[in-house]
Every structure is written in structure tokens, then in C-alpha cells.
Enzyme design. Structure first.
Site, mmCIF file in Angstrom:
data_model
loop_
_atom_site.group_PDB
_atom_site.id
_atom_site.type_symbol
_atom_site.label_atom_id
_atom_site.label_comp_id
_atom_site.label_asym_id
_atom_site.label_seq_id
_atom_site.Cartn_x
_atom_site.Cartn_y
_atom_site.Cartn_z
ATOM 1 N N LYS A 1 -5.434 -0.676 8.145
ATOM 2 C CA LYS A 1 -5.028 -0.424 6.665
ATOM 3 C C LYS A 1 -6.042 -1.144 5.800
ATOM 4 O O LYS A 1 -6.230 -0.581 4.497
ATOM 5 C CB LYS A 1 -3.471 -1.446 6.835
ATOM 6 C CG LYS A 1 -2.623 -0.475 7.515
ATOM 7 C CD LYS A 1 -1.388 -1.389 7.940
ATOM 8 C CE LYS A 1 -0.384 -0.692 8.765
ATOM 9 N NZ LYS A 1 0.766 -1.200 9.012
ATOM 10 N N GLN B 1 3.478 -7.199 8.695
ATOM 11 C CA GLN B 1 3.173 -6.118 9.983
ATOM 12 C C GLN B 1 4.262 -6.574 10.931
ATOM 13 O O GLN B 1 4.608 -7.632 11.306
ATOM 14 C CB GLN B 1 1.901 -6.417 10.364
ATOM 15 C CG GLN B 1 1.655 -5.597 11.467
ATOM 16 C CD GLN B 1 1.424 -4.142 11.197
ATOM 17 O OE1 GLN B 1 1.250 -3.540 10.099
ATOM 18 N NE2 GLN B 1 1.676 -3.215 12.092
ATOM 19 N N ASP C 1 6.566 -0.453 2.456
ATOM 20 C CA ASP C 1 7.118 -0.115 3.773
ATOM 21 C C ASP C 1 8.234 1.070 3.734
ATOM 22 O O ASP C 1 8.406 1.539 4.644
ATOM 23 C CB ASP C 1 7.081 -0.940 4.769
ATOM 24 C CG ASP C 1 5.802 -1.329 5.595
ATOM 25 O OD1 ASP C 1 5.140 -0.336 5.943
ATOM 26 O OD2 ASP C 1 5.741 -2.359 6.100
#
Ligand code: GUN
Length: 308
Positions: A53, A97, A121
């Protein structure tokens, strides 16, 4: 017509290429988009995902801030550490994460640190509620990437029977809603589903998102179905790899060299023999997640900079 291998890597590159002029315009008018990535501890798969990422951010000129607290941090300490981030208005998106270590209250941390306007997200209750209502909000990256890929390959969805195997908040549930909004008839299967193979064989579009290596076989696939394999399971068991990739000498050679290989949730050979189109592992769904994360970051930056 032969089987179509759905090339997630190519679609991901296409999506990221299309973001470049939007990023250039943001830079010209105000500032580059900015993404904060929080990785708690040293979960090996998460480290690889986060590295990829951050690399994508760098390649596109998206500013990134990385915060990597130790794995034994408490919820209270993590909240304190992330408080400045939560109030930093120069950050467009905040990604924590998953999975978080067990001692962390993930719900508490995400709701306290990520306000809906920076929910890159799309995992928050607000964003998921907006998805249920089919209203604009950041969409979870993996399902959004799958939808984008189906669209770019012109795979018809309306009226088709889509079977989603897996009911996670990250993939299965949001993807089922996205397919429903495109007028698919959607079945969600899970660990308690009876006659899983029978349910799967009804699928025109079969999505496997269960995290179990090669759990779905030829028995689960209707001939001519489109199969999307979200699984990314690392295998080191030689006997199993030799069985699953007996038809693929190149993969066996790479395995002999590296000592491990990736397999999805569907037997690779079954997809090749039964499907009309399928996503390979690796190179299918994985790269799409990153592309959609970049797209969500740019979209949030445009909103924050008043550019859209
Ligand atoms: N863990 C696995 N996939 C994801 C993702 O898309 N976002 C975050 N934050 N964690 C993940």
C-alpha cells in the site's frame, strides 16, 4: 471460446493510471492527497500488505504517514498515540490494518480515530450504512475492486445468480450488497451453510472469500460460471502444493525455489477447467484492493480540497 483469466494486475494499473491527472490537479490547486497507515505489531501478511500500500502511494505521489506501534500496546495507549492523527486535518484517509492484536478493542479504536470523512477503508458503521442505502460513501476496497473488475470486463450482473461464500464485514457482506445494487440475485453462504457445493453450483458468479486454501473444488462450480477467488493462502506443504499444481510445472519450479506459494480459496485447476472466466492467485483480486484504496484516498482528498 476459451477461458478468460481476469487480470487484476492490469485493471489495477489502469485504475491507478486514471488517478494520475486527478492527483496532479490536487497538487496544482492545493496539496497532494495524504493517507495514514497504522500497522500494529508484526503480523507477517499485514506487513506485506502495508508495504504494498505504501509503495503504491509513493508511486502515485500520495503523501503517506506510517505509524507502527508494537504488538503489545494496550487499547488506551493506542488511542493516545493516534489522537494527533485523529485531529490532523491534512490527512485525507486513515487506514488501520486488520487484524489488530487480540488485546485491542478494534471497534473502539476505529470509531475514535477514523471519522466518516476519512474512512478510506469504508469499514465504519456510517459507510456501511450508506452502502446499504446505496448512497455515496467510501466503499470497502476489495469488494469495490471486484465490482470494478467485473464492470471493466463487461461481465453481466443484472439478473444473474451471484453466490458469495464468506460473510466477513470486510468482503462478503459489502460485496453481497454491491452485487444486489447491480441487480444480481444474491446468496450468501458461510460456515454453517448446508449443502455448500449445491448452493455454489447455482452460481453464475461465484465469489470465494473464506480464507481456506483450495476449499472449493470442481464440485462447487457450475460449468461456465465466473469465479472470483478472494483467498490468499500461503502454502509450504510440499505434498499439497504438488497435488494442487500438478498441472502447472512453472508453479512447481517456483515453489521448489521459494519454499512457499500462494493459493486461493478455490482449487486452481477446477477454475481453469470449469469456469468461463476466473481470477488467478496471485494477480487477480489482490492488486485491485490497492488500486481502490488509492482511488478512495484521491476521492476523499478531492472532497477535502473542494475539488469535486
Ligand atoms: N486486512 C485485510 N484487508 C484489509 C483492508 O482492506 N483494510 C484493512 N484496514 N485491513 C485489512
Amino acid at each position: 471460446m476459451g477461458v478468460v483469466v481476469l487480470d487484476g494486475k492490469r485493471i489495477s494499473q489502469e485504475i491507478q493510471e486514471e488517478l494520475k491527472p486527478r492527483i496532479a490537479s490536487l497538487v496544482r490547486k492545493q496539496r497532494p492527497p495524504a493517507l495514514a497507515v497504522v500497522l500494529v505489531g508484526d503480523h507477517p501478511a499485514s506487513q506485506i500488505y502495508v508495504r504494498n500500500k505504501i509503495k503504491a502511494c509513493r508511486d502515485l505521489g500520495i503523501r503517506n504517514v506510517e505509524i507502527t506501534p508494537p504488538g503489545d500496546i494496550t487499547t488506551a495507549e493506542l488511542l493516545k498515540l493516534l489522537a494527533p492523527l485523529a485531529s490532523d486535518k491534512s490527512i485525507d484517509g486513515i487506514l488501520i490494518q486488520m487484524p489488530l492484536p487480540k488485546q485491542i478493542d478494534a471497534g473502539l479504536v476505529t470509531t475514535n480515530v477514523i471519522d466518516p470523512s476519512r474512512d478510506v477503508d469504508g469499514f465504519s458503521a456510517y459507510s456501511l450504512g450508506r452502502l446499504v442505502l446505496n448512497e455515496p460513501a467510501p466503499r470497502a476496497c476489495t469488494p469495490a475492486g471486484i465490482m470494478e473488475m467485473l464492470k471493466r470486463y463487461r461481465i453481466a450482473i443484472a439478473g444473474k445468480h451471484a453466490v458469495v461464500v464468506g460473510r466477513s464485514n470486510i468482503v462478503g457482506k459489502p460485496l453481497a450488497l454491491m452485487l444486489l445494487h447491480e441487480n444480481a440475485t444474491v446468496t450468501i453462504c458461510h460456515s454453517r451453510t448446508q449443502n455448500l457445493a449445491e448452493e455454489c453450483r447455482r452460481a453464475d458468479i461465484l465469489i470465494a472469500a473464506i480464507g481456506k486454501p483450495a476449499a472449493l473444488t470442481a464440485d462447487h462450480i457450475k460449468p461456465g460460471a465466473v469465479v472470483v477467488d478472494v483467498g490468499m493462502n500461503r502454502l509450504t506443504d510440499t505434498a499439497l502444493v504438488e497435488k494442487l499444481f500438478a498441472h502447472d510445472p512453472a508453479r512447481l519450479t517456483a515453489f521448489a525455489k521459494n519454499g512457499s506459494t500462494l493459493v486461493g480459496d478455490v482449487e486452481p485447476r477446477a477454475m481453469q477447467e470449469m469456469a468461463s472466466a476466473y481470477t488467478p492467485v496471485p494477480g487477480g483480486v489482490g492488486p485491485l484492493t490497492i488500486a481502490m484504496l488509492m482511488a478512495n484516498t484521491v476521492q476523499l482528498a478531492e472532497l477535502h480540497c473542494g475539488a469535486s
